[in-house]
Design an enzyme around this catalytic site. Structure first.
Site, mmCIF file in Angstrom:
data_model
loop_
_atom_site.group_PDB
_atom_site.id
_atom_site.type_symbol
_atom_site.label_atom_id
_atom_site.label_comp_id
_atom_site.label_asym_id
_atom_site.label_seq_id
_atom_site.Cartn_x
_atom_site.Cartn_y
_atom_site.Cartn_z
ATOM 1 N N GLY A 51 0.814 -1.398 -0.216
ATOM 2 C CA GLY A 51 0.211 -0.458 0.147
ATOM 3 C C GLY A 51 0.929 1.503 -0.322
ATOM 4 C CB CYS A 52 4.510 2.347 0.815
ATOM 5 S SG CYS A 52 3.639 2.339 2.372
ATOM 6 C CD GLU A 53 2.634 6.412 -5.604
ATOM 7 O OE1 GLU A 53 3.683 7.601 -5.281
ATOM 8 O OE2 GLU A 53 1.729 7.373 -5.140
ATOM 9 C CB SER A 54 8.334 4.764 -1.730
ATOM 10 O OG SER A 54 8.390 5.549 -2.486
#
Length: 138
Positions: A51-54
């Protein structure tokens, strides 16, 4: 809710005194540099937060009935956001962790307006992972 831990009070005071987004962004980078390092073996798929872009890794350990989390990210700003989230959650018990309002915490720090939807979703994913760990660890 219990009183703020000393490190969370320190963060709150520093961010509330910052004059504008540029100073807050610099503070975030500095707080991110304070994160406890994760070893190469700890940066694995099991510890990666979805759920984190990075890419962001999170490890939770329970000491008696209190939680301590460590983590890092490839993205410098995300490391800073994680750092100020960790100072707020470390030392909480599972019940306090379930009740924590992360949006309110970032508002208190003066960071909520600058959080892009993707970063905000990332911080919510991190908190969800913390809550999941606290529910499933015996």
């Amino acid at each position: 809710m219990s009183p703020l831990p000393a490190s969370a009070s320190e963060a709150l005071q520093a961010f509330q005194q910052a004059a504008g987004w540029e100073q807050r962004a610099r503070l975030l980078m500095q707080w991110g540099d304070r994160l406890e390092p994760l070893g190469e073996l700890e940066r694995n798929e099991d510890n990666q937060v979805a759920g984190c872009e990075s890419r962001l890794w999170l490890i939770g350990e329970r000491h008696e009935d209190r939680w301590h989390f460590r983590g890092t990210s490839e993205a410098r700003l995300l490391r800073g956001l994680l750092a100020v989230l960790l100072v707020r959650v470390n030392g909480l018990d599972a019940t306090e962790l379930q009740r924590l309002d992360v949006v309110q915490w970032f508002e208190q720090l003066g960071l909520s307006r600058q959080l892009s939807p993707s970063r905000s979703n990332g911080m919510n994913a991190v908190l969800a992972r913390m809550r999941e760990l606290s529910r499933h660890t015996p």
